[in-house]
Enzyme design. Structure first.
Site, short mmCIF file in Angstrom:
data_model
loop_
_atom_site.label_atom_id
_atom_site.label_comp_id
_atom_site.label_asym_id
_atom_site.label_seq_id
_atom_site.Cartn_x
_atom_site.Cartn_y
_atom_site.Cartn_z
N GLU A 1 46.16 59.83 85.81
CA GLU A 1 46.06 59.63 87.27
C GLU A 1 46.67 58.29 87.64
OE1 GLU A 1 42.20 59.75 89.07
OE2 GLU A 1 41.69 61.67 88.13
N GLU B 1 36.86 59.73 83.69
CA GLU B 1 36.32 58.41 83.98
C GLU B 1 34.81 58.29 83.76
OE1 GLU B 1 37.56 57.02 87.83
OE2 GLU B 1 39.68 57.17 87.35
S1 NCW Z 1 37.07 56.78 93.11
C1 NCW Z 1 37.91 56.95 91.71
N1 NCW Z 1 38.94 57.86 91.69
C2 NCW Z 1 39.53 58.51 92.81
C3 NCW Z 1 39.02 59.96 92.80
O1 NCW Z 1 39.55 60.72 93.84
C4 NCW Z 1 39.30 60.68 91.49
O2 NCW Z 1 38.55 61.87 91.40
C5 NCW Z 1 38.97 59.76 90.33
O3 NCW Z 1 39.36 60.33 89.11
C6 NCW Z 1 40.95 58.39 92.48
O4 NCW Z 1 40.90 58.42 91.03
C7 NCW Z 1 39.56 58.37 90.57
N2 NCW Z 1 37.63 56.23 90.64
C8 NCW Z 1 36.64 55.23 90.54
C9 NCW Z 1 37.26 53.99 89.96
C10 NCW Z 1 36.28 52.87 89.90
C11 NCW Z 1 35.60 52.75 88.59
C12 NCW Z 1 34.73 51.54 88.55
C13 NCW Z 1 33.37 51.80 88.04
C14 NCW Z 1 32.37 50.81 88.54
C15 NCW Z 1 31.88 49.81 87.62
#
Ligand code: NCW
Length: 447
Positions: free
Chosen positions: A353, A165
């Site tokens: 995921e 991500e």
């Molecule tokens: S917080 C998030 N996550 C959670 C985390 O536990 C994991 O490590 C990540 O790969 C669950 O899955 C992912 N992701 C953040 C998503 C929001 C993205 C928005 C960006 C802001 C503009």
């Protein structure tokens, strides 16, 4: 359900080093930005850190045994960069390599295919001290790290993911400051985005060069974006460009979505070097989609650059929201796969995921997490629908195996299929874990 996906569909769980390993000062590991950040006052909502987490560093054998019992044939984990290179570059820490070597061997001995994520947000602090992702040298630093990992493990690991991500690590880490390293400024934003996109492609090239038969991918957080009212359609298009297109399109040789987000033009003008736009492209074997929720947005002139903001599920009277405040909306899984499958350069998709944090309670030694079963079942139905319509989606990794350290939220949101009592380190397989176990135990005959 399993047989409908066919015999080659990959069933796995996904994890990340800092969220589960603990043992932060063991065997020569250097500090990462998440060690620093989580120990700063006020950064983690619950005041917690992941010094101990799930003790996966010491418990990986029994944990993987459990993973096997649940029937998953793939395990996605990340390598903590600062275990391998405590200073980020230069000196290699052999015990760090040995840990991952043991972990990989243990997966293989159980018949579990390891899928390695090279960067799941834990930059070595030594590199952050040199500017971290704002410093263009990150491209060389990361390539060195990837080179060490692929040379060490490439003969036995064939599935590699470059970034987890990139949108989350760049925006939350360097613009809003909600994640490590907690830096907040607009001047960071364009360099961090550009260096992250360059690293993504460059990392892919290093893996392919060192392991010619590897399957190389990278992952994106993604959400279908709906306008709140008809007047909000332009806002939805801008948010879609930011949340869904920003990192995949340069990879596919399409450049940044500057038409919808004019501020991105500053990258070509002020940040990029000659030849960069070509270097952003890399021909990934697969794309990992990480999908949890849809977003509904409305126009807002209070939000600089984006002129749009989120309309929260609460404001929309949505009943099914998770502990993260995310809307449960299964059809969004089908829609987002369809959106990404439309890109000509996307050859294969894995859901790297998906999952849900719900408030879990223990009742007579059992965690009866029916809402999580519903979540996976309904999201999987939508994966299947996409697959049956011919989209190339070939696997599903549940987030996540064990309850763990949920970054800035601390340990409160529990996403696991296995409950972890963080005081005793006891593991209890939740009903959702048993649901997967039952589903995955069915034999699937080849066509
Ligand atoms: S917080 C998030 N996550 C959670 C985390 O536990 C994991 O490590 C990540 O790969 C669950 O899955 C992912 N992701 C953040 C998503 C929001 C993205 C928005 C960006 C802001 C503009």
């Amino acid at each position: 359900m399993k047989h409908e996906f066919g015999p080659d569909f990959v069933w796995g769980t996904a994890t990340a080093a800092y969220q589960i390993e603990g043992a932060v000062d063991r065997d020569g590991r250097g500090p990462s930005i998440w060690d620093t950040f989580s120990h700063q006052k006020g950064k983690i909502k619950t005041g917690e850190h992941a010094d101990v987490a799930c003790e996966f560093y010491d418990r990986y054998e029994s944990d993987l045994q459990l993973h096997k019992e649940l029937g998953f044939d793939a395990f996605r984990f990340s390598i903590a960069w600062s275990r391998i290179l405590p200073d980020g570059i230069g000196r290699i820490n052999e015990p760090g390599l040995q840990f991952y070597d043991r972990l990989i061997d243990h997966c293989l001995s159980l018949g579990i295919t390891p899928w390695i994520t090279l960067y799941h947000w834990d930059l070595p602090q030594a590199l952050e001290n040199k500017g971290g992702w704002t410093n263009r040298l990150i491209v060389n630093w990361f390539s060195e790290f990837v080179n060490v990992c692929t040379k060490a493990f490439g003969h036995k690991v064939k599935h590699w993911i470059i970034l987890n991500e990139p949108l989350a690590s760049s925006i939350l880490g360097y613009f809003t400051g909600q994640h490590a390293p907690g830096r907040r400024s607009f001047s960071n934003l364009l360099p961090v985005i550009h260096h992250t996109a360059l690293v993504q492609a460059e990392g892919g090239r290093v893996v392919r060069q060192n392991i010619p038969d590897a399957q190389v991918g990278t992952t994106f957080s993604c959400s279908p974006i709906d306008p709140f009212t008809l007047r909000d359609q332009a806002a939805a298009i801008r948010v879609d460009a930011l949340l869904n297109r920003l990192f995949i399109e340069p990879t596919l040789g399409m450049g940044y979505p500057t038409r919808e987000l004019p501020f991105l033009a500053g990258i070509a003008k002020k940040v990029a070097k000659p030849g960069d736009m070509e270097r952003l492209a890399f021909d990934f074997d697969f794309i990992g989609l990480q999908h949890y929720f849809r977003a509904v947005v409305e126009q807002s002139y209070l939000m600089p650059y984006l002129w749009a903001k989120d309309v929260s599920p609460l404001r929309r009277n949505v009943q099914t929201i998770t502990e993260m405040g995310w809307e449960v909306y299964p059809e969004s899984m089908y829609r987002i796969i369809k959106q990404f499958a439309q890109y000509e350069g996307v050859k294969k998709i894995y859901i790297t995921e998906s999952g849900a944090a719900f408030y879990d309670t223990i009742d007579q030694g059992k965690v009866n997490d029916l809402a999580r079963i519903d979540y996976h079942q309904n999201y999987l139905r939508n994966v299947l629908r996409a697959k049956q319509e011919g989209m190339p989606v070939e696997g599903y990794f549940a987030w996540t195996f064990l309850d763990n350290f949920e970054w800035a939220e601390g340990y409160r949101p529990r996403f696991g299929l296995v409950y972890v009592d963080f005081r005793t380190q006891q593991r209890i397989v939740k009903a959702s874990g048993r649901w997967f176990q039952q589903m995955l135990s069915k034999e699937v005959l080849p066509d």
